[in-house]
Enzyme design. Sequence first.
Site, PDB file in Angstrom:
ATOM      1  N   HIS A  10     -38.273 -11.945  -4.438  1.00  0.00           N
ATOM      2  CA  HIS A  10     -38.060 -12.030  -5.702  1.00  0.00           C
ATOM      3  C   HIS A  10     -39.324 -12.609  -6.139  1.00  0.00           C
ATOM      4  O   HIS A  10     -39.730 -13.659  -6.154  1.00  0.00           O
ATOM      5  CB  HIS A  10     -37.108 -11.847  -5.773  1.00  0.00           C
ATOM      6  CG  HIS A  10     -35.429 -10.566  -5.820  1.00  0.00           C
ATOM      7  ND1 HIS A  10     -34.223 -10.289  -5.883  1.00  0.00           N
ATOM      8  CD2 HIS A  10     -36.112  -9.779  -4.863  1.00  0.00           C
ATOM      9  CE1 HIS A  10     -34.194  -9.555  -4.777  1.00  0.00           C
ATOM     10  NE2 HIS A  10     -34.449  -8.964  -4.733  1.00  0.00           N
ATOM     11  N   GLU A  69     -38.116 -14.022  -9.319  1.00  0.00           N
ATOM     12  CA  GLU A  69     -37.337 -15.644  -9.215  1.00  0.00           C
ATOM     13  C   GLU A  69     -38.002 -16.240  -8.574  1.00  0.00           C
ATOM     14  O   GLU A  69     -38.484 -17.886  -8.088  1.00  0.00           O
ATOM     15  CB  GLU A  69     -36.382 -15.372 -10.127  1.00  0.00           C
ATOM     16  CG  GLU A  69     -35.941 -14.115 -11.106  1.00  0.00           C
ATOM     17  CD  GLU A  69     -35.800 -12.827 -10.331  1.00  0.00           C
ATOM     18  OE1 GLU A  69     -34.967 -11.973 -10.703  1.00  0.00           O
ATOM     19  OE2 GLU A  69     -36.558 -12.059  -9.431  1.00  0.00           O
ATOM     20  N   CYS A  72     -30.775 -10.958 -10.053  1.00  0.00           N
ATOM     21  CA  CYS A  72     -29.636 -10.574  -8.650  1.00  0.00           C
ATOM     22  C   CYS A  72     -28.916 -11.715  -8.634  1.00  0.00           C
ATOM     23  O   CYS A  72     -29.331 -12.625  -8.833  1.00  0.00           O
ATOM     24  CB  CYS A  72     -30.793  -9.772  -7.979  1.00  0.00           C
ATOM     25  SG  CYS A  72     -31.105 -11.393  -6.577  1.00  0.00           S
ATOM     26  N   CYS A 105     -30.839 -14.346  -6.561  1.00  0.00           N
ATOM     27  CA  CYS A 105     -32.309 -15.191  -7.806  1.00  0.00           C
ATOM     28  C   CYS A 105     -31.130 -15.774  -8.476  1.00  0.00           C
ATOM     29  O   CYS A 105     -31.766 -16.849  -8.794  1.00  0.00           O
ATOM     30  CB  CYS A 105     -33.057 -14.057  -7.713  1.00  0.00           C
ATOM     31  SG  CYS A 105     -34.185 -13.652  -6.888  1.00  0.00           S
TER      32      CYS A 105
END
Length: 159
Positions: free
Chosen positions: A71, A73, A99, A102
Amino acid sequence: MRDRIPWKQYFMMQALVIAQRSTCDRALVGSVLVKDNRIIGTGYNGSVSNEPHCDDIGHQIVANHCVRTIHSEMNSLIQCARNGVSTDHTEIYVTHFPCYNCAKALVQAGIKKINYYFDYHDNPLAIELFKDCEVPYEQIKINRNYVEQLAHKLEDVEN
């Protein structure tokens, strides 16, 4: 005097541009880590370096999530870690609400505020974690006038 774009919108526009580098078309996600109004790291969702990308060979789906990608992040945090840049007391500007995994990493990395553009499967556990850890989150919208002003200026330069 010219109307300058506010910092929040400036950084969110950066995240939206960075998202265009994403290699997983299920969600084009970009993020920008900011400390004292300075960008210290960026990321987009994509595969591990030197590994195949979803856009090239397809998705790896587990429980309705593509697990081939890291991801955005996480990639922005990893970029800072690899370059020896502290993420303590920073803000993140991310195109999609984080999410839960993260969210945990962001809190643990010392992120003091979450700024996001799209409500995207806003996870109740992530929201609860942010509240419990007193990490505020805010949806940032872009005033399209700034985008249109830029487009007009670019058109003037081209003509």
